[in-house]
Design an enzyme around this catalytic site. Structure first.
Site, mmCIF file in Angstrom:
data_model
loop_
_atom_site.group_PDB
_atom_site.id
_atom_site.type_symbol
_atom_site.label_atom_id
_atom_site.label_comp_id
_atom_site.label_asym_id
_atom_site.label_seq_id
_atom_site.Cartn_x
_atom_site.Cartn_y
_atom_site.Cartn_z
ATOM 1 C CE LYS A 121 -2.671 -3.312 0.404
ATOM 2 N NZ LYS A 121 -1.536 -4.215 0.416
ATOM 3 C CB CYS A 191 7.555 -11.119 -1.479
ATOM 4 S SG CYS A 191 7.615 -10.964 0.319
ATOM 5 C CB SER A 472 -1.655 -11.702 -0.858
ATOM 6 O OG SER A 472 -0.342 -11.669 -1.364
#
Length: 559
Positions: A121, A191, A472
């Site tokens: 975010k 990630c 996600s």
């Protein structure tokens, strides 16, 4: 407003004195003030190296004759916040980040902004602030994490999530699970998959708000430091050129970003963030526009969590294949994107990508041989989601593109997690997780832990999950989120009962609740919303002000 507001004239002696007390010289005070917003934290790897990125940006600013004024923003790690109440704060943190940058910039009269972010975010929050303030602004991220290695293959955090399901079903031992845990995240960076952080890093390139290479240069490469220095130098030049976000973030720029989104199969969260950024510039992006672009844009990349025919690919593979520049140049040649949009380089998008070429057609497929003829995200509508829902089509197994099954109904992510972890979900089920929307959650809880366990159990080809919350970017499978209206607003998802049949047809863009209309009307007349889950603090204020996920979950305008 500019920095002269606080540094010129007799009556500005106090601000000048305070600046000098912080160590600034007269010469530095005379130079352009470049605010450097940095989401540095040592809590998690996406931002743990931001001191290096910040130092490099500051060095570039000084090289170009500017004065870097550093300040921090908050940064939530979705991976750490997941699976508990902390996840409720992730999406709402976007608004706090945008507001905090506005506060710092207006209070200290910066001339321009360099924005350093990496995860989830934070990138969209910073872009929202940049567009709201409309000062010369540029984004640089900390870059993607390299993939880890386990038993001779590349892995990432998504493999760790799926390994939980394998432990629960006895497919791997606790010892092997520990090995995967140690190997999945080998170092700094966001990630290593096309999750939300890297999706937004790539889309910032397509929007024209970052320098070429921002989306894919790995965090550990020296090229990332060089990019940060170039970013610092360039923002001073942008100040002198008076090049602002309003010159860059046009309707065509957002079309370009949405097109790239579909080409590479970004996180479903981008459907929340791009409309939210656009609203700050006065541009409306609705689900109809997103669906239209998705239907005419082929999907040519399958980056983790999607699985390509050559295995699971990561951002480093996309970078080595030519990166976003090569993808844009190919798309430009075929007329898929607008090449005349301005970018932070001072050149058009076409000028930025001239000469970029695809170096590996297994990673970036040619447009005449895509993985699918339509984009990586799809907008679904139907009796269960009249205002729309989102699915990452690129990560759905072919077996689940069409599915009809009985509803298993849960009123929170926690209830669903318990059922999944205790093997109470069976093949064919459609898991409904509701009261997790922007208002009902509040904050749109992610369901990544649940989807990862289902995938690890081998149920991602047999079980669907539908929610008014979100997922996600690490999620794969028939995971349908952002169902609108949400349960808390009395949407049809609130009326589903255990055993109701749910029909999913992703190619036809539909998700239907197969219940007689009269019965639904009777249920509606008796429906009472669950009590609020949070009644105090920031989340209570957020729940009272947030709009629907179909509108980007932005804060409602003050009247």
């Amino acid at each position: 407003m500019n920095s002269n507001t606080i540094k010129e004239g007799l009556f500005k002696a106090t601000p000048r004195s305070l600046l000098k007390a912080a160590g600034w010289t007269d010469d530095e005070i005379k130079q352009p003030f470049i605010g450097v917003a940095n989401s540095l934290t040592n809590i998690f790897p996406g931002h743990a190296h931001h001191h290096q990125i910040g130092d490099a940006v500051a060095a570039g600013i000084r090289l170009a004759g500017g004065t870097p004024l550093m300040f921090s923003t908050i940064a939530v790690c979705d991976g750490i916040a997941n699976g508990h109440e902390g996840m409720k704060f992730s999406l709402p943190s976007r608004e706090l980040i945008a507001d905090s940058i506005e506060v710092m910039t207006r209070s200290h009269c910066f001339d321009a902004l360099a924005l350093i972010a990496s995860c989830d975010k934070i990138i969209p929050g910073m872009l929202m602030a940049a567009t709201r303030l409309n000062l010369p602004a540029i984004v640089v991220t900390g870059g993607p994490m390299m993939a880890g290695r386990h038993k001779g293959r590349d892995i990432s955090v998504v493999d760790l999530g799926e390994a939980r399901g394998k432990v629960l079903t006895g497919k791997i031992s606790q010892q092997e699970f520990a090995e995967i845990e140690d190997a999945a995240c080998p170092g700094c960076g966001s990630c290593a998959g096309m999750f939300t952080a890297n999706s937004m890093g790539c889309l910032s390139e397509a929007l024209g708000m970052s320098l070429p290479g921002n989306g894919t240069i790995p965090a550990v490469h020296a090229g990332r430091i060089r990019l940060a220095k170039k970013t610092g130098k360039r923002i001073v030049e942008m100040f002198r050129e008076n090049l602002r976000p309003s010159d860059i973030l046009t309707q065509d720029a957002f079309v370009n970003a949405l097109t790239v989104d579909m080409l590479i199969g970004c996180s479903t969260n981008t459907v929340l963030h791009l409309p939210a950024i656009a609203k700050e510039v006065g541009i409306d992006i609705d689900l109809n526009m997103i669906d239209e672009i998705g239907r005419k844009t082929p999907n040519v990349c399958r980056i983790s969590p999607a699985i390509s025919p050559v295995g699971r690919l990561h951002l480093q593979d996309l970078h080595e294949a030519g990166g976003i520049g090569a993808l844009l140049n190919m798309s430009l040649a075929e007329g898929l994107i607008h090449g005349n949009t301005m970018t932070v380089t001072g050149k058009t998008l076409a000028g930025n990508v001239e000469g970029c070429r695809i170096l590996n057609s297994e990673v970036i497929r040619p447009l005449d041989n895509p993985f699918s003829p339509e984009g990586g995200l799809s907008v679904l509508r139907g009796s269960l989601a009249p205002d729309g829902a989102i699915v990452k089509t690129a990560a759905v197994a072919p077996e689940m593109l069409k599915h009809t099954g009985p509803a298993r109904v849960f009123n929170s992510e926690r209830e669903a997690f318990k059922a999944v972890s205790k093997n109470r979900i069976k093949k064919g089920d459609v898991v409904i997780v509701r009261y997790e929307g922007p208002r009902g959650g509040p904050g749109m809880q992610e369901m990544v832990v649940i989807t990862a366990i289902l995938a690890g159990m081998g149920l991602d080809k047999d079980v669907a999950l539908i929610t008014d919350g979100r997922f996600s970017g690490a999620t794969r499978g028939a995971s349908i989120g952002h169902v609108s209206p949400e349960a808390c607003a009395g949407g049809p998802i609130a009326l589903v009962e255990e055993g109701d049949l749910i029909q999913i047809d992703i190619p036809s863009r539909s998700v239907e609740l197969l219940v007689d209309e009269n019965l639904l009307a009777d249920r509606k007349s008796k429906w009472v919303c669950l009590p609020p889950k949070v009644t105090s603090g920031y989340l209570a204020r957020y729940a009272a002000q947030v709009d629907s996920a179909s509108n980007g979950a932005v804060m409602k305008a003050v009247r």
